[in-house]
Design a protein around this motif. Structure first.
Motif, PDB file in Angstrom:
ATOM      1  N   ILE A 118       0.852  -1.186   0.000  1.00  0.00           N
ATOM      2  CA  ILE A 118       0.000   0.000   0.000  1.00  0.00           C
ATOM      3  C   ILE A 118       0.887   1.235   0.000  1.00  0.00           C
ATOM      4  O   ILE A 118       2.017   1.202   0.509  1.00  0.00           O
ATOM      5  N   ALA A 144     -10.510   3.071   2.977  1.00  0.00           N
ATOM      6  CA  ALA A 144      -9.425   2.159   2.593  1.00  0.00           C
ATOM      7  C   ALA A 144      -8.464   1.962   3.753  1.00  0.00           C
ATOM      8  O   ALA A 144      -8.015   0.834   4.034  1.00  0.00           O
ATOM      9  N   VAL A 171      -7.885  -1.731   5.623  1.00  0.00           N
ATOM     10  CA  VAL A 171      -6.596  -2.420   5.615  1.00  0.00           C
ATOM     11  C   VAL A 171      -6.087  -2.629   7.033  1.00  0.00           C
ATOM     12  O   VAL A 171      -5.654  -3.734   7.397  1.00  0.00           O
ATOM     13  N   HIS A 225      -3.151  -2.828  -2.531  1.00  0.00           N
ATOM     14  CA  HIS A 225      -4.215  -1.877  -2.211  1.00  0.00           C
ATOM     15  C   HIS A 225      -3.836  -0.532  -2.813  1.00  0.00           C
ATOM     16  O   HIS A 225      -2.866   0.094  -2.378  1.00  0.00           O
ATOM     17  N   THR A 260      -5.599  -7.789  -5.854  1.00  0.00           N
ATOM     18  CA  THR A 260      -5.797  -6.421  -5.384  1.00  0.00           C
ATOM     19  C   THR A 260      -7.190  -6.268  -4.815  1.00  0.00           C
ATOM     20  O   THR A 260      -8.140  -6.891  -5.300  1.00  0.00           O
ATOM     21  N   THR A 261      -7.310  -5.465  -3.776  1.00  0.00           N
ATOM     22  CA  THR A 261      -8.625  -5.070  -3.280  1.00  0.00           C
ATOM     23  C   THR A 261      -8.962  -3.710  -3.875  1.00  0.00           C
ATOM     24  O   THR A 261      -8.205  -2.752  -3.711  1.00  0.00           O
ATOM     25  N   HIS A 315     -10.959  -0.637  -3.630  1.00  0.00           N
ATOM     26  CA  HIS A 315     -11.715   0.064  -2.587  1.00  0.00           C
ATOM     27  C   HIS A 315     -12.641   1.130  -3.154  1.00  0.00           C
ATOM     28  O   HIS A 315     -13.532   1.608  -2.446  1.00  0.00           O
TER      29      HIS A 315
END
Length: 741
Positions: free
Chosen positions: A7, A15, A19, A83, A104-105, A107
Motif C-alpha cells: 500500500i 481504505a 486495511v 491496495h 488487489t482489493t 476500494h
C-alpha cells in the motif's frame, strides 16, 4: 499462510480503516506483512496496532521491485495483496518475477479516484487502470464494485467480494448528548432530531444534495437539525447554500471530529449519506452500531445492507426531494426511527462484522492458493448450454441451480455458459459467458472443457421454435466431437411434433449423448417413443428444486417496493400469454373475486418472465373491483421463492412458479398450456390441474376450494417434494462421474 500487503502509505478514510483493521485481525491467524511505500501516520498507526510493518520508499520502481522480490522470496510469502494504484503497479511488476498470485482489493471506482485532478487522473489513473488488468485476481469491496468492473470487461470468474466489517461490541456510554452537540456548535434542544454525516466535503460525496434535502425536510419537520463532520474543498460552497436556503442556523459544520467517532454517532438520530459513488462505506455500519435510522443513496454495495422500507431508506443520487421526504418522515415519527434502527442493527451486526470480513478474506486466500496450485490441463471445466439470458426466472433458476451443483463438485472449476445475454449472465453468476451466436467463442470453449451440459428445461422440443431444436442438437454434436462427455441435465423432453424432427433428435441423442437425467416420467416415455435407446437414462428431478428462498428482509423489501404489505392473506396467479389465453383471461379475474369474497384471499399477479408476463396479469385483472396487486419484477429466484412462500395458494401456468411454490409447501393449482406442467404436478402426486382449453370458471373455483382445504394438511405434498429433492441429487452425481472420466 504468509501474505504480503502492499500500500502507498498515504491512504485515509475507508481504505485505511479496511486495511488496518483487516491486517490486525488476520495476524491472529496467519502472517500478514504490511509494506508501505512511504512512512507517515498510516504506517505509524499500523505499528501501534501491532501489525508487522516495513517501509520500502523511493521513486525508482525498478529498485523497489528488486528489493521486494528478494524480500518475498526470502520470507516465503505465498500471495501478494495490493491496495491502491501504486501498489497495483508494483504488484503487476512482481507477478512474473516471483511466480506468485497477485490480488488487489478495489476500494473505490478507479475512474473517480482522481476526480477534480485531471493531471493525476491522466497519469496515475491510467497506470492504475492498466495495472488492474494485469493482476491475477481482484477483490471488490461490495458486489456492486465487482459488477462495475465486470461490466468494464474484467474477467468475471477472477473476482471475489468482501464487505467492510466493524467490531459490533456494544460501545460504552458516551456522556451528555446535548452538551456534546452544543460543544460542536449545533443549535439543538431536547426536542431536536439530529441528522448527521461524517465525510470529506468533496464532489463525490455530493453534500449539496444533503443540504437541499435537509432544507426540504426541515420545511415539513422543524425539529430537524443537520450536523456535518468533516472538511474539504466544498465547505464554503455548502455554507453559502445553507444560507441561501434559509437553514444556516439549523446546519452545523463541525469540522473534523477528534478523539474517535463513537460520541458523534451516539449523538445522532438519523445517519445520512448522499454519495454519487461508494463501495461499502464504514459510515453506515458505524451508524448501524448505534441503532441509527439511515437514509442513503442507492449506490455501490449499500443496497446489500439497506432493504428499502424494512431497515432504512434509499434514494437515487441527486434526488434531494426524495431525501427531504424521507428525513421529514423520520423526523416526525419517533417509533419509525427506532424500528428501522433496530432492524438495521440486527442485519449489520450479523452480516457485516469484522469477524465476517476476516473469515471471508481467509476463504479468498484459500481459494486463490487452490487455483494457483491447480494442475494445468489441456481440458478442464464445464460448458453449460440452455435457454439462458432471456429474462425468464424459471430458466435462470435452472442455471443458478446447476452452477451451485457444479461448484459443489469443484469450487474452482472453470465454467462457461452459452447465453442470449452474456453480459447479464457474467454479472449475475460470475462465470465466463459467451453469446449463443458467437460460434468461434463457444466452439473454443468446448475444445477446452471436459463436460458439456445441455442444461435443464425442455430444450428438445419444436413447439416454440424448430430453430432452437436444431441449435441444441447441433451443439450436442459439436461438444461430443470436440472431446467432451455430454450430459442432458435434469431436463424435460418434448413435445417434438414433426416426424423428421423426432428422427433427427433420436439420431443425435443416440450417437452423441452419454447420460440423460430427466425431471419427470412423461419425458422418459417420450424418449422411448422417439427411439432413444443408447444413452444411459435416469429419472431425477428439476434442478431448481434445490434453490432456497431469500432472507425475509429481502423478500419484504421486494414486496414493499411493489406496494404489497409483506404479511397478508394472498392468492398468487402466475400467468402467461399463450394461444387461447385472451379468451380465458376473464375467468382468472372472476376466480380472484371468488377467492377474495369466499376466503378473504387478496390476488397477487406475479410475473415469472418479467418482460412478457405482466401483460397477462393486467389482462386477467381487468375490471376487478376488489383489492389486488401486481408483482411485475420480483428479482431473482430467491426473492421469487420468498414471495411465493407468502401465498396461501398458487394458481399457475408457469412451471417454475409451481416448482418454487411446491418447495415451500404451498397448495397448487395448475393451468396446463404445455405437457410439462401436468407432468410435474403428477410427479408430485398433485392432481389439481386443467388444460387451458378446458378451463371454466367452475373448475377453476373448484381447484381453489381444494387448495384452501389442502392448506390445512400440507404433509403429502411436502413429503413428495422432499423425495424429489433427494432424487435431484442424481443430476450432480452423474456430472461428478462424467468429469472424473
Amino acid at each position: 499462510m504468509k501474505v504480503i500487503h502492499l500500500i502507498s502509505g498515504g491512504d485515509s478514510g475507508g481504505a485505511k480503516t479496511h486495511v488496518l483493521s483487516l491486517l490486525q485481525h488476520l495476524n491472529q491467524t496467519i502472517t500478514a506483512q504490511l509494506v508501505c511505500f512511504r512512512d507517515g501516520p498510516f504506517a505509524e498507526e499500523a505499528r501501534q496496532m501491532g501489525i508487522p510493518t516495513m517501509i520500502c520508499g523511493g521513486n525508482n520502481v525498478f529498485r523497489t521491485r528488486r528489493k521486494l522480490a528478494a524480500y518475498i522470496r526470502e520470507g516465503g510469502y505465498e500471495i501478494i495483496h495490493c491496495h491502491g494504484s501504486r501498489a497495483n503497479m508494483i504488484g503487476a511488476m512482481l507477478r512474473k518475477v516471483t511466480g506468485l498470485p497477485v490480488v488487489t482489493t478495489v476500494h473505490s471506482d478507479y475512474r473517480l479516484d482522481y476526480m477534480g485532478r485531471p493531471l493525476s487522473h491522466l497519469t496515475f489513473g491510467t497506470i492504475n487502470a492498466l495495472a488492474l488488468r494485469r493482476l491475477d485476481y481482484r477483490i471488490g469491496v461490495s458486489d456492486a464494485m465487482v459488477d462495475l468492473l465486470i461490466s468494464r470487461g474484467f474477467p468475471a470468474d477472477r473476482f471475489y467480494t468482501i464487505y467492510n466489517g466493524i467490531d459490533f461490541t456494544p460501545p460504552p456510554t458516551q456522556g451528555d448528548r446535548l452538551e456534546y452537540l452544543r460543544s460542536l456548535g449545533a443549535d439543538v434542544d431536547e426536542n431536536s432530531v439530529v441528522v448527521g454525516i461524517a465525510a470529506r466535503m468533496n464532489p463525490v460525496k455530493d453534500m449539496a444534495t444533503l443540504v437541499r434535502g435537509f432544507a426540504a425536510g426541515h420545511a415539513k419537520c422543524p425539529r430537524l437539525r443537520l450536523l456535518i463532520a468533516g472538511d474539504g474543498p466544498e465547505k464554503d460552497k455548502l455554507t453559502a447554500l445553507a444560507a441561501e436556503l434559509g437553514v444556516e442556523r439549523q446546519v452545523c459544520f463541525a469540522g473534523w471530529i477528534s478523539g474517535g467517532m463513537d460520541r458523534f454517532y451516539s449523538a445522532l438520530d438519523i445517519n445520512a449519506l448522499t454519495s454519487l459513488s461508494e463501495t461499502f462505506p464504514y459510515a453506515l455500519t458505524e451508524g448501524a452500531r448505534f441503532h441509527l435510522a439511515t437514509v442513503s443513496t442507492a449506490v455501490g454495495g449499500i443496497p446489500y445492507l439497506i432493504d428499502q422500507d424494512v431497515n432504512g431508506y434509499l434514494f437515487q443520487p441527486g434526488d434531494w426531494q426524495a431525501l427531504g421526504n424521507d428525513l421529514a418522515a423520520l423526523g416526525n415519527d419517533d417509533e419509525l426511527r427506532r424500528r428501522l434502527g433496530e432492524k438495521l442493527y440486527e442485519k449489520a451486526s450479523t452480516q457485516f462484522s469484522i469477524q465476517k470480513t476476516v473469515s471471508t478474506q481467509l476463504q479468498i486466500y484459500a481459494s486463490i492458493l487452490r487455483r494457483h496450485r491447480r494442475r494445468s490441463s489441456a481440458r478442464d471445466g464445464v460448458v453449460i448450454c440452455g435457454a439462458y439470458g432471456r429474462g425468464n426466472a424459471g430458466d435462470d433458476a435452472i442455471l443458478e441451480a446447476i452452477l451451485q451443483e457444479m461448484r459443489s463438485i469443484d469450487p474452482d472449476m472453470p465454467i462457461t455458459v452459452l447465453s442470449k445475454d452474456p453480459r447479464s449472465t457474467r454479472l449475475t453468476y460470475r462465470v465466463r459467458a459467451v453469446h449463443r451466436s458467437n460460434f468461434l467463442a463457444w466452439h473454443a470453449a468446448m475444445w477446452n472443457s471436459r463436460l458439456y451440459i445441455n442444461g435443464g428445461g425442455s430444450l428438445i422440443q419444436d413447439v416454440t421454435s424448430r430453430r432452437s431444436l436444431w441449435f441444441y442438437l447441433a451443439n450436442i454434436r459439436a461438444a461430443k466431437r470436440a472431446g467432451n462427455r455430454v450430459q442432458m441435465y435434469g431436463c424435460g423432453i418434448g413435445p417434438v411434433t414433426r416426424e423428421s424432427h423426432r428422427s433427427l433428435a433420436a439420431k443425435i441423442i443416440n450417437k452423441y449423448v452419454d447420460v440423460i437425467t430427466l425431471r419427470e416420467p412423461d419425458s422418459l416415455e417420450e424418449l422411448r417413443a422417439m427411439g432413444v435407446t443408447e444413452p444411459e437414462v435416469l429419472l431425477t428431478a428439476d434442478p431448481a428444486l434445490i434453490l432456497q428462498k431469500a432472507p425475509d428482509d429481502e423478500t419484504d423489501s421486494v414486496l414493499l417496493r411493489a406496494g404489497i404489505p409483506p404479511h397478508g392473506n394472498y392468492l398468487c396467479f402466475a400467468l402467461r400469454r399463450w394461444k387461447g389465453f385472451e379468451e380465458k383471461a376473464p375467468l382468472f379475474g372472476a376466480a380472484a373475486e371468488y377467492a377474495y369474497r369466499t376466503y378473504g384471499l387478496t390476488p397477487v399477479f406475479v410475473a415469472v418472465e418479467k418482460h412478457l408476463d405482466p401483460g397477462a396479469g393486467q389482462l386477467a385483472a381487468r375490471g376487478l373491483t376488489i383489492p389486488h396487486y401486481f408483482l411485475d419484477d420480483a428479482g431473482g429466484a430467491g426473492t421469487i421463492i420468498g414471495a411465493l412462500s407468502r401465498m396461501q395458494a398458487v394458481v399457475s401456468m408457469r412451471l417454475h412458479a409451481l416448482i418454487f411454490a411446491a418447495g415451500q409447501g404451498i397448495p397448487l393449482a395448475g393451468v396446463v398450456y404445455d405437457p410439462k406442467v401436468s407432468a410435474f404436478l403428477r410427479y408430485i402426486g398433485q392432481e389439481q390441474f386443467v388444460d387451458l382449453a378446458e378451463l371454466t370458471g367452475q373448475n377453476l373455483c373448484a381447484m381453489m376450494d381444494q387448495c384452501v382445504a389442502q392448506a390445512a394438511h400440507p404433509e403429502a405434498q411436502a413429503a413428495a417434494v422432499r423425495n424429489l429433492q433427494a432424487m435431484e441429487q442424481k443430476n450432480v452425481e452423474v456430472a461428478r462421474r462424467l468429469l472424473k472420466g
